[in-house]
Design a protein around this motif. Structure first.
Motif, short mmCIF file in Angstrom:
data_model
loop_
_atom_site.label_atom_id
_atom_site.label_comp_id
_atom_site.label_asym_id
_atom_site.label_seq_id
_atom_site.Cartn_x
_atom_site.Cartn_y
_atom_site.Cartn_z
N GLY A 136 5.03 -10.81 -12.35
CA GLY A 136 4.09 -11.85 -11.97
C GLY A 136 3.75 -11.68 -10.50
N ASN A 137 4.01 -12.72 -9.71
CA ASN A 137 3.70 -12.65 -8.29
C ASN A 137 4.85 -12.10 -7.47
OD1 ASN A 137 1.15 -13.73 -8.64
ND2 ASN A 137 1.92 -15.84 -8.50
N VAL A 138 6.01 -11.97 -8.11
CA VAL A 138 7.20 -11.59 -7.36
C VAL A 138 7.31 -10.07 -7.30
CG1 VAL A 138 9.69 -11.82 -7.18
CG2 VAL A 138 8.33 -13.67 -8.17
N ARG A 139 7.33 -9.54 -6.11
CA ARG A 139 7.52 -8.10 -5.96
C ARG A 139 9.01 -7.82 -5.93
NH1 ARG A 139 3.29 -5.94 -1.50
NH2 ARG A 139 1.44 -6.05 -2.80
N ALA A 140 9.56 -7.50 -7.09
CA ALA A 140 11.00 -7.29 -7.19
C ALA A 140 11.40 -6.04 -6.41
CB ALA A 140 11.41 -7.16 -8.64
N VAL A 141 10.60 -5.00 -6.55
CA VAL A 141 10.82 -3.78 -5.78
C VAL A 141 9.50 -3.44 -5.13
CG1 VAL A 141 11.35 -1.33 -5.88
CG2 VAL A 141 12.68 -2.94 -7.24
N ASP A 142 9.52 -3.31 -3.79
CA ASP A 142 8.26 -3.21 -3.05
C ASP A 142 8.23 -1.92 -2.25
OD1 ASP A 142 5.94 -3.72 -1.80
OD2 ASP A 142 6.61 -5.51 -0.72
N ASN A 143 7.58 -0.92 -2.80
CA ASN A 143 7.36 0.34 -2.10
C ASN A 143 8.66 0.95 -1.56
OD1 ASN A 143 5.85 2.42 -1.13
ND2 ASN A 143 5.25 1.36 0.76
N VAL A 144 9.60 1.18 -2.46
CA VAL A 144 10.90 1.71 -2.05
C VAL A 144 10.92 3.23 -2.20
CG1 VAL A 144 13.30 1.89 -2.79
CG2 VAL A 144 12.25 -0.36 -2.50
N SER A 145 11.35 3.89 -1.16
CA SER A 145 11.55 5.34 -1.22
C SER A 145 13.00 5.64 -0.83
CB SER A 145 10.61 6.06 -0.25
OG SER A 145 9.28 5.90 -0.68
N LEU A 146 13.65 6.41 -1.66
CA LEU A 146 15.06 6.72 -1.45
C LEU A 146 15.34 8.11 -1.93
CD1 LEU A 146 17.07 3.70 -2.96
CD2 LEU A 146 16.98 4.34 -0.56
N THR A 147 16.27 8.78 -1.27
CA THR A 147 16.76 10.04 -1.81
C THR A 147 18.27 9.94 -1.90
OG1 THR A 147 14.96 11.28 -0.83
CG2 THR A 147 16.91 12.52 -1.44
N ILE A 148 18.78 10.15 -3.09
CA ILE A 148 20.23 10.07 -3.30
C ILE A 148 20.72 11.48 -3.60
CG2 ILE A 148 22.04 9.09 -4.75
CD1 ILE A 148 20.04 6.73 -5.28
#
Lengths: 285, 358
Positions: free
Chosen positions: B16-28
């Motif tokens: 909906g309106n909630v950005r649960a994950v917002d433009n996340v960049s990760l390297t594991i």
């Protein structure tokens, strides 16, 4: 301690006795009477009070009776199977996808149970009959040139009606079973590499099995005991054990034989229940 | 083997309106113990579910072992999850639970037995094969869930708050067990927790998340000693925050005016002289000294004896300072009401710009 125990015991008897008396007078006594009749001799319209296996011998040796028993078992299994296959997607949808329409849809599933059984059976006569809705539609659309007599008074129409009548008894426990199924477990199965069908077979089905078998037991026993649908919708040769019981107690006035038939049906259902009780099904009825 | 076990490229997921994950960049990295740390609603669990394949991102890509799996369902990913509530199959015994992933592959009965045995050995549950999950304690169920998830050596193991359902008593034990398991199997672990202590003690690296974003990515040492911002500083460990004004700077050494005192601290970021700043300092880095020394003069208002250390609250004017002093032989805890001076080494205090955003 003893002072305390008295009101407790009183409460126990007050709550225990009424249902116990009810069950004894209205269920247990007639059942014993029925089983007693099953082992007594019948001569013309008189019952002779002496022990005999005659009635059961008659059932076992008379090909007509034997065939009716086999047919009843076969039809009951078929109806149970078809209702299972019909109820699985319905219950799945109700449990997981119905959203805010769930209550309404559940009531729609239950609604027929509040209407008369006879009305529902007759409804199928109106649908399937020679001048019925189905024929009217098919002739009107030109698929058939004239109404068909193939839809009514045969095994097909009987099985169809029985499936329809008992379907809610399958949908309800199955929906409950799906609702109790933690979706987390389906995720876990997928997570470990199981395709959707494998998950269904190895996780979903085993976990809803008690509900599935509970519904199956209801449909099976209800079909085993039915005699109205076969006589109103079925063909001349499609009578079930229920019809035999009804006619032995009615026209033939042979209560001992009728009781013997009833006893056979009871034993079959008890055997199925005994089998299922090992799987914890009876707790889900 | 690819060095990058998991890569998230600008991944977003909204409800909906909630950005649960917002433009996340990760390297594991492969073989790493990586932690996603955040409070509830920070997006850490959604991030985990995106890697596991239970969620599909609205934007961005998910790569596992260098392969784009963004659109692959969970069952096609070489990733297993240890669920918060374990999600053991109640109708299967321990053996069949652990064997589940293997049973989907074409393995001989002997090979399957051997591998299940090895996994149960690894979590010290050999001999429990015939038990049903309902007959096990929480800790044992946890270990079955671990065995089930590592039995076929997935590329990545996802752990969703695996300790939260356990008693505090055995939590420490299981924590060590998970760490040992990771060392022995060399499987890449991605661990989700809201517990900063777990994150600090277990991880090789961690990402602190808030509002669907990664605030800081680094080793536990980085995150604790050089928090990227004031939120991280407050969320990870305990800290004192003192508001003041940056009056002068020389290199990374800044001079700040706080109340009527002038103190020195380290600049974590370039900040203009004259700006309003907030100084962060950990309780264990504050020193209590007798009155007369330079620093904040105050009164001990609370003294809590912890055994290995004593925790004080010191009131100095409008400032309340939290001080943690390690116990040493021969020292006597300061009594409540004692007059003290609080000061610090300038290297131990960090200067942040004062942002009213929080």
């Amino acid at each position: 301690m003893a002072e305390n125990a008295k009101p407790k015991r009183l409460g126990f008897w007050f709550t225990f006795l009424p249902p116990f008396a009810w069950m004894t007078v209205l269920y247990f006594v007639p059942l014993v009477a029925l089983l007693t009749y099953a082992f007594q001799r019948h001569e013309y319209v008189r019952i002779i009070h002496e022990f005999t296996w005659e009635n059961f011998q008659q059932i076992a040796t008379n090909p007509g009776y034997r065939n009716t028993l086999w047919r009843t078992l076969w039809i009951a299994n078929l109806v149970t199977l078809i209702d299972t296959l019909l109820a699985l997607p319905v219950a799945w949808f109700l449990a997981f996808h119905a959203g805010r329409f769930k209550r309404t849809l559940m009531i729609l599933v239950l609604l027929p149970l509040w209407s008369s059984y006879l009305v529902r059976v007759f409804a199928w006569r109106i649908i399937l009959g020679y001048n019925g809705v189905l024929n009217g539609f098919l002739v009107h659309t030109g698929i058939l040139r004239e109404p068909s007599t193939l839809f009514l008074y045969n095994k097909f129409s009987m099985v169809l009606t029985l499936c329809y009548i008992w379907l809610p008894f399958m949908v309800l426990p199955l929906t409950t079973a799906f609702e109790r199924l933690p979706t987390r477990l389906l995720e876990a199965s997928a997570d470990l590499g199981a395709r959707p069908f494998t998950t269904f077979r190895r996780v979903t089905i085993p976990l809803v099995l008690p509900g599935l078998l509970a519904g199956g037991l209801s449909v099976f026993s209800l079909t085993m005991g039915d005699y109205i649908t076969p006589s109103l919708i079925g063909g001349a040769g499609d009578i079930l054990v229920g019809n035999l019981v009804a006619s032995q107690f009615g026209v033939a006035a042979n209560w001992p034989l009728g009781s013997a038939f009833a006893a056979v049906v009871l034993v079959v259902i008890f055997c199925v229940m005994a089998l299922l009780s090992r799987k914890g099904v009876l707790e889900n009825l | 083997m690819n060095d990058q076990a998991v890569i998230l490229e600008s991944v977003s997921r909204a409800y909906g309106n909630v950005r649960a994950v917002d433009n996340v960049s990760l390297t594991i990295h492969a073989g790493e113990f990586f932690t996603l740390l955040g409070s509830s609603g920070s997006g850490k669990t959604t991030t985990l579910r995106l890697i596991g394949g239970f969620e599909t991102p609205d934007a961005g890509r998910v790569l596992i072992g260098g392969v784009d799996v963004t659109r692959l369902p969970a069952y096609k990913r070489n990733v297993h999850t240890v669920f918060q509530d374990y999600a053991l199959f109640p109708h299967l015994n321990v053996f069949d639970n652990v064997a589940f992933a293997l049973s989907l592959k074409n393995l001989s009965r002997d090979e399957l037995r051997r591998q299940v045995g090895a996994a149960l050995e690894l979590v010290q549950l050999a001999g429990y094969e015939d038990r049903k999950p309902g007959q096990l304690s929480g800790g044992q169920q946890q270990r079955v869930a671990l065995a089930r998830a590592i039995v076929d050596h997935p590329a990545v193991l996802l752990l969703d708050e695996p300790l939260s359902a356990l008693d505090a008593k055995i939590r420490g034990e299981v924590r060590e067990e998970i760490k040992r398991l990771q060392r022995e199997t060399r499987i890449t672990f991605v661990y989700v927790t809201h517990d900063q202590e777990e994150a600090l003690t277990m991880s090789d690296r961690l990402a602190v998340m808030r509002g669907g974003r990664v605030l800081q990515l680094g080793t536990p040492l980085d995150v604790y000693e050089r928090p990227a911002d004031l939120f991280v500083a407050e969320f990870v460990g305990k800290a004192n925050f003192l508001d003041g004004q940056l009056t002068s700077q020389a290199g990374t050494r800044a001079t700040i005016r706080i109340a009527d005192q002038t103190v020195d601290a380290t600049l974590a970021f370039p900040i203009a002289t004259g700006a309003a700043v907030r100084v962060m300092i950990r309780p264990e880095n504050l020193r209590l000294q007798p009155p007369g020394q330079p620093g904040f003069t105050g009164v001990v208002t609370q003294s809590q004896y912890l055994g290995h250390a004593t925790q004080y609250l010191v009131q100095s004017g409008a400032l309340t300072l939290r001080v943690l002093e390690l116990r040493r032989r021969g020292t006597v805890p300061h009594a409540e009401g004692a007059a003290v001076v609080v000061n610090w080494n300038w290297e131990e205090a960090l200067v942040y710009p004062q942002t009213k955003a929080e």
